[in-house]
Enzyme design. Structure first.
Site, PDB file in Angstrom:
ATOM      1  N   ARG A 225       0.834  -1.208   0.000  1.00 32.99           N
ATOM      2  CA  ARG A 225       0.000   0.000   0.000  1.00 32.99           C
ATOM      3  C   ARG A 225       0.867   1.256   0.000  1.00 32.99           C
ATOM      4  NH1 ARG A 225      -4.228   0.585   4.420  1.00 32.99           N
ATOM      5  NH2 ARG A 225      -4.759   2.334   3.069  1.00 32.99           N
TER       6      ARG A 225
ATOM      7  N   HIS B 183      -5.330   9.839  10.982  1.00 32.36           N
ATOM      8  CA  HIS B 183      -5.026   8.411  11.056  1.00 32.36           C
ATOM      9  C   HIS B 183      -3.584   8.084  10.702  1.00 32.36           C
ATOM     10  CE1 HIS B 183      -9.605   7.637  10.360  1.00 32.36           C
ATOM     11  NE2 HIS B 183      -9.323   8.004  11.594  1.00 32.36           N
TER      12      HIS B 183
ATOM     13  N   CYS C 211       8.810   1.524  14.922  1.00 30.81           N
ATOM     14  CA  CYS C 211       8.912   0.316  15.726  1.00 30.81           C
ATOM     15  C   CYS C 211       7.806   0.277  16.781  1.00 30.81           C
ATOM     16  CB  CYS C 211      10.281   0.250  16.398  1.00 30.81           C
ATOM     17  SG  CYS C 211      10.523  -1.221  17.436  1.00 30.81           S
TER      18      CYS C 211
ATOM     19  N   CYS D 237      13.162  -3.954  13.411  1.00 37.54           N
ATOM     20  CA  CYS D 237      13.742  -2.653  13.747  1.00 37.54           C
ATOM     21  C   CYS D 237      15.260  -2.770  13.853  1.00 37.54           C
ATOM     22  CB  CYS D 237      13.147  -2.153  15.062  1.00 37.54           C
ATOM     23  SG  CYS D 237      13.874  -0.605  15.659  1.00 37.54           S
TER      24      CYS D 237
ATOM     25  N   GLY E  23     -15.625  13.161  -0.008  1.00 33.63           N
ATOM     26  CA  GLY E  23     -15.196  11.781  -0.181  1.00 33.63           C
ATOM     27  C   GLY E  23     -15.218  10.951   1.074  1.00 33.63           C
TER      28      GLY E  23
ATOM     29  N   ASN F  72     -20.067  13.913  -1.988  1.00 31.55           N
ATOM     30  CA  ASN F  72     -19.871  12.471  -1.898  1.00 31.55           C
ATOM     31  C   ASN F  72     -20.913  11.790  -2.780  1.00 31.55           C
ATOM     32  OD1 ASN F  72     -18.171  10.493  -0.402  1.00 31.55           O
ATOM     33  ND2 ASN F  72     -20.144   9.699   0.280  1.00 31.55           N
TER      34      ASN F  72
END
Length: 218
Positions: free
Chosen positions: A72, A121, A129, A144, A184, A210
């Site tokens: 991603r 977020h 780590c 790590c 959105g 939206n």
């Protein structure tokens, strides 16, 4: 949106001096970033959310969960901001104050030129780590280099707290703005959905952009 609605929206934006733009996954869909729930390629239609988006599931589901997030992150670096991101960045030049409050983790707002972005977020720019908090590159294995602990994306997983002070800043901006644009997002995930209600209670105009209006605040 018909012509009358567009003219009304344009009038509100011209008159506004303080604007909050609240965005979700839909604003990045045109760039090729999958949404979480809508459309055939929605992320949670493809994988078990418990194995990737919860801390305990992420720990158990290694190295699959690490590679899923690494993929991603690579995708986010490959795609480019779309016209929506660019338009939001352009708004900053025409109002006294503009804060982008985003639920997205792809950094496309910043790449489009937005300078005042609050990431509720987190983001996929670099992992950190679990144990010592050290930052890292997206390595082939989630180990790590500082302490040998487990690396994770620098995002807010389910059952985790949002970044300290983030919601207070978003609520304060929404409560004092003239105009809030919700773009959105279904605006149904709490506590982020509270932002619209703070704007409404503060007397701001709220514009919702939206394709799915079900459950939206009015």
């Amino acid at each position: 949106m018909d012509d009358a609605q567009l003219r009304a929206a344009a009038s509100l934006l011209r008159e506004a001096r303080s604007v909050v733009v609240f965005t979700g996954a839909g604003v990045s869909a045109e760039s090729g970033v999958p949404t979480f729930r809508a459309a055939a390629n929605a992320l949670w239609n493809q994988v078990d959310v418990r194995n990737f988006a919860y801390p305990d599931g992420y720990r158990r589901n290694q190295p699959e969960a690490w590679h899923w997030y690494a993929t991603r992150a690579a995708k986010a670096r490959e795609v480019v901001p779309n016209a929506g991101h660019v338009a939001i960045a352009e708004m900053e030049r025409h109002v006294d104050e503009l804060l982008v409050v985003t639920q997205n983790i792809d950094s496309l707002h910043q790449r489009a030129g937005s300078r005042n972005v609050l990431e509720l977020h987190g983001n996929l720019r670099e992992p950190r780590c679990f144990d010592c908090g050290a930052r890292s590159d997206w390595l082939s294995a989630p180990v790590c280099s500082a302490c040998g602990g487990l690396l994770r994306p620098d995002v807010v997983m389910f059952e985790e707290e949002l970044p300290e002070g983030a919601m207070d800043r978003a609520h304060d901006a929404a409560a004092s703005c003239d105009l809030l644009l919700s773009v959105g997002t279904s605006a149904q995930d709490w506590p982020a959905a509270e932002i619209l209600h703070h704007a409404l209670r503060g007397g701001a105009s709220v514009l919702v952009v939206n394709p799915d209006m079900e459950g939206q605040s009015w």
